[in-house]
Design an enzyme around this catalytic site. Structure first.
Site, mmCIF file in Angstrom:
data_model
loop_
_atom_site.group_PDB
_atom_site.id
_atom_site.type_symbol
_atom_site.label_atom_id
_atom_site.label_comp_id
_atom_site.label_asym_id
_atom_site.label_seq_id
_atom_site.Cartn_x
_atom_site.Cartn_y
_atom_site.Cartn_z
ATOM 1 N N THR A 20 -6.842 63.241 -63.805
ATOM 2 C CA THR A 20 -7.804 62.747 -64.807
ATOM 3 C C THR A 20 -8.939 63.737 -65.040
ATOM 4 O O THR A 20 -9.510 63.783 -66.126
ATOM 5 C CB THR A 20 -8.393 61.399 -64.351
ATOM 6 O OG1 THR A 20 -8.872 61.536 -63.007
ATOM 7 C CG2 THR A 20 -7.354 60.309 -64.381
ATOM 8 N N THR A 21 -9.292 64.537 -64.020
ATOM 9 C CA THR A 21 -10.353 65.544 -64.188
ATOM 10 C C THR A 21 -9.806 66.756 -64.940
ATOM 11 O O THR A 21 -10.431 67.253 -65.882
ATOM 12 C CB THR A 21 -10.894 65.988 -62.814
ATOM 13 O OG1 THR A 21 -11.233 64.831 -62.059
ATOM 14 C CG2 THR A 21 -12.100 66.866 -62.963
ATOM 15 N N ASP A 48 -4.451 56.948 -56.458
ATOM 16 C CA ASP A 48 -3.890 58.202 -56.988
ATOM 17 C C ASP A 48 -2.639 58.609 -56.215
ATOM 18 O O ASP A 48 -1.636 59.024 -56.803
ATOM 19 C CB ASP A 48 -4.932 59.330 -56.910
ATOM 20 C CG ASP A 48 -6.011 59.187 -57.974
ATOM 21 O OD1 ASP A 48 -5.996 58.158 -58.666
ATOM 22 O OD2 ASP A 48 -6.859 60.081 -58.104
ATOM 23 N N ASP A 53 -13.410 61.281 -58.757
ATOM 24 C CA ASP A 53 -12.281 60.905 -59.607
ATOM 25 C C ASP A 53 -12.746 60.912 -61.058
ATOM 26 O O ASP A 53 -13.667 60.175 -61.432
ATOM 27 C CB ASP A 53 -11.785 59.515 -59.196
ATOM 28 C CG ASP A 53 -10.617 59.049 -60.043
ATOM 29 O OD1 ASP A 53 -9.630 59.790 -60.142
ATOM 30 O OD2 ASP A 53 -10.699 57.958 -60.640
#
Length: 606
Positions: free
Chosen positions: A173-174, A471, A140
């Site tokens: 988020t990545t 998520d 994550d």
């Protein structure tokens, strides 16, 4: 004509003034900017050999000032007066112009390079060890950057970028960091060509608006209801497919969607994720993860002989302890006879008796207390057949009150039948061969508080499952708020890249270069997906891009799972529209901020 005395003073390096005016001496102050109070020494001054005693004596105070000001760098204004630009400049490092921008871009690219390998369903995990020895294994993006000890200020901006995507959307988020890194990489090439950073930033802003609007055009709306949850489950499965829990993604996606729908207000399109509690316990296997329509408390009954199962429970939720009242001031009790001790004990017992009787009188069949109670109260509760749970945390008390429809009672005097919570079943469950027990409060009056109970082989697995489920919960919440989706596998980025490239021709001027660079940067996400899946990145991207242009089909993406088709619609790979739009906007904002920095002053490292 000046008088002879004043002329001799000028020759010695002092300013000429009227005879009546007092002579000013230069005294350095502790300020960032110092100015001398006199003009420079006249050109007619006599030359004196440097290093001689007369030279040192004839030096003006202005010339002695730099030595007194601790070797600070001096500059001179238009009148020749010295002033200090930076305090302790020799202890600071400074980068200007293109060097500063290149340094900043290199820092941001280093962070993006770390996360690049974690992108997609075949992305690699990272192991991070904290200073106290705790180990975290995750892919994550927000967690990786949160746990990393980042020192560089630009790298900290990338951490903030990932965190803001996590707070607002919960997923992607990545991808947002990888995209920002690609944009900066393209910007560096433009800066080397001599294009001004402001023009690059303006071009990026135009391109981001084009991409944002194009995402709206290629998005698809799908309808779902409490009865038809399949579209929501499919989207949550896409999110979970890139996590370590992907072997159980179907079961976990269903749990996440059911939990969100249980607490969602579909009319107002609002979801309060605080009502979903995620608990974990080491032991069992991932498949044993379950959704409880109620509350799970990591406590057991206060006495081992109390009943372990209570049906149609009426729960008294207390924040007052089962103890005699204590005086607020300092006190001392002198007991010198057996009778006095007996009286004190009877008084205490009377207090306990009254407290337990009040709970029984209002009809409570279970007491949940925030504080502890001593053995005498515990013994009395057991004898009066009133089960009790002690040391329950404040957050859990609030959730129990919401779920059961009860009120938290701060004093025994305020207990009344209408303040009791109601639950269809309260049971204690033990796990494995250990003595671990947990309390299940189910079939509550208000089922708008639910618990997801995770099982796993070790603590790291449970923590990563919690992050993955967070998520999935966020994605389900976003879909309830806005049910527009785009297709995943890099198809949305490739479609936007083609649209931005086409739109660049309509913009004359230098910005056209920046818009084309933005289109190239969007290809970084599908390239990383192909690379992480073991495919040939450039060949795969070229083939998919050509297919999109030829068929005019924006659903073609990278076939990461080797299914045999590039059509993401057939593979059921979805992403939320608002998540993808937020990625592009946030990445562009941060890149613009970094490009506008042209001077970096930082303390030098020793």
């Amino acid at each position: 004509m000046k008088n002879p005395r004043s002329f001799s003073l000028c020759r010695r390096g002092f300013p000429w003034t009227k005879p009546s005016a007092p002579r000013r001496r230069f005294k350095p102050r502790n300020t960032a900017t110092l100015r001398c109070s006199h003009p420079p020494r006249p050109a007619a001054a006599a030359a004196v050999p440097v290093g001689s005693r007369s030279f040192r004596r004839q030096q003006s105070p202005a010339r002695r000032a730099p030595a007194q000001a601790a070797a600070m760098a001096l500059a001179f204004d238009e009148f020749g007066r010295p002033f200090i630009i930076l305090r302790e400049q020799e202890k600071k490092s400074r980068l200007r112009g293109l060097d500063a921008q290149k340094s900043n871009i290199a820092s941001a690219k280093a962070v993006a390079r770390i996360l690049r390998t974690s992108l997609g369903p075949k992305g690699m995990d990272k192991m991070l060890q904290s200073p106290d020895g705790d180990v975290t294994i995750t892919n994550d993006g927000a967690t990786i950057l949160e746990q990393m000890d980042v020192d560089n200020q630009i790298a900290k901006l990338m951490v903030e970028l990932s965190r803001s995507q996590d707070y607002e959307i919960g997923d992607g988020t990545t991808g947002v960091v990888v995209m920002a890194g690609a944009l900066l990489e393209q910007a560096e090439k433009l800066l080397e060509r001599g294009i001004h950073p402001i023009r690059v930033a303006e071009g990026y802003e135009m391109a981001s608006r084009i991409a944002f609007d194009h995402l709206e055009c290629i998005s698809t709306k799908f309808e779902f209801s409490a009865d038809n949850i399949e579209p929501l489950v499919q989207t949550c499965m896409t999110t979970l497919s890139s996590k370590i829990v992907n072997r159980c993604k179907r079961a976990l996606a269903e749990i996440a969607v059911k939990a969100v729908l249980a607490v969602a207000d579909l009319e107002r399109k609002d979801v309060n994720l605080d009502l979903i509690k995620v608990e974990g316990k080491v032991g069992g296997k991932l498949e044993d993860t379950e959704l409880i329509y109620g509350i799970l408390v990591d406590k057991d009954m206060s006495h081992p002989q109390m009943p372990k199962r209570i049906e149609d429970a009426k729960i008294a939720i207390l924040t007052c302890p089962f103890e005699p009242p204590k005086p607020k001031t300092k006190h001392k009790v002198d007991i010198d006879t057996v009778e006095k001790f007996q009286t004190l004990r009877e008084q205490e017992q009377k207090y306990f008796d009254e407290m337990v009787q009040k709970c029984k009188d209002v009809g409570a069949t279970l007491v949940i207390c925030q504080w502890g109670f001593d053995d005498e109260a515990n013994h009395l509760l057991m004898h009066r057949n009133l089960p009790a749970v002690r040391w329950v945390g404040g957050v859990e008390l609030e959730l129990i009150a919401i779920a059961t429809g009860g009120r938290i009672v701060p004093r025994f005097q305020e207990l009344s039948p209408e303040k009791l919570g109601k639950a269809g079943l309260v049971r204690e469950k033990s796990f494995g061969t250990t003595k671990d027990r947990m309390l299940y409060i189910e079939k509550c009056a208000n089922s708008r508080a639910v618990t997801i109970f995770i099982r796993g082989g070790n603590k790291m697995m449970i923590e990563e499952t919690k992050r993955s489920l967070h998520d999935a919960l966020c994605v389900a919440r976003n879909l309830i708020r806005n049910n527009s989706i785009v297709y995943g596998g890099g198809s949305a980025e490739i479609a936007c890249s083609i649209a931005v490239e086409t739109a660049a021709d309509r913009h004359p001027g230098v910005e056209q270069y920046a818009i084309r660079s933005f289109a190239d940067a969007l290809d970084a996400v599908p390239l990383a997906l192909a690379e992480n899946s073991g495919l040939s990145p450039i060949d795969t991207l070229t083939a998919v891009k050509a297919q999109q242009v030829k068929d005019n089909n924006p659903h073609c993406g990278i076939d990461c799972n080797d299914v045999g088709t590039n059509d993401m619609k057939e593979q059921n790979v979805f992403e939320t529209l608002i998540g993808k739009q937020q990625q592009i906007l946030l990445a562009t904002q941060v890149v613009k901020m970094i490009l506008k920095i042209d001077d970096v002053i930082s303390p030098s490292e020793y």
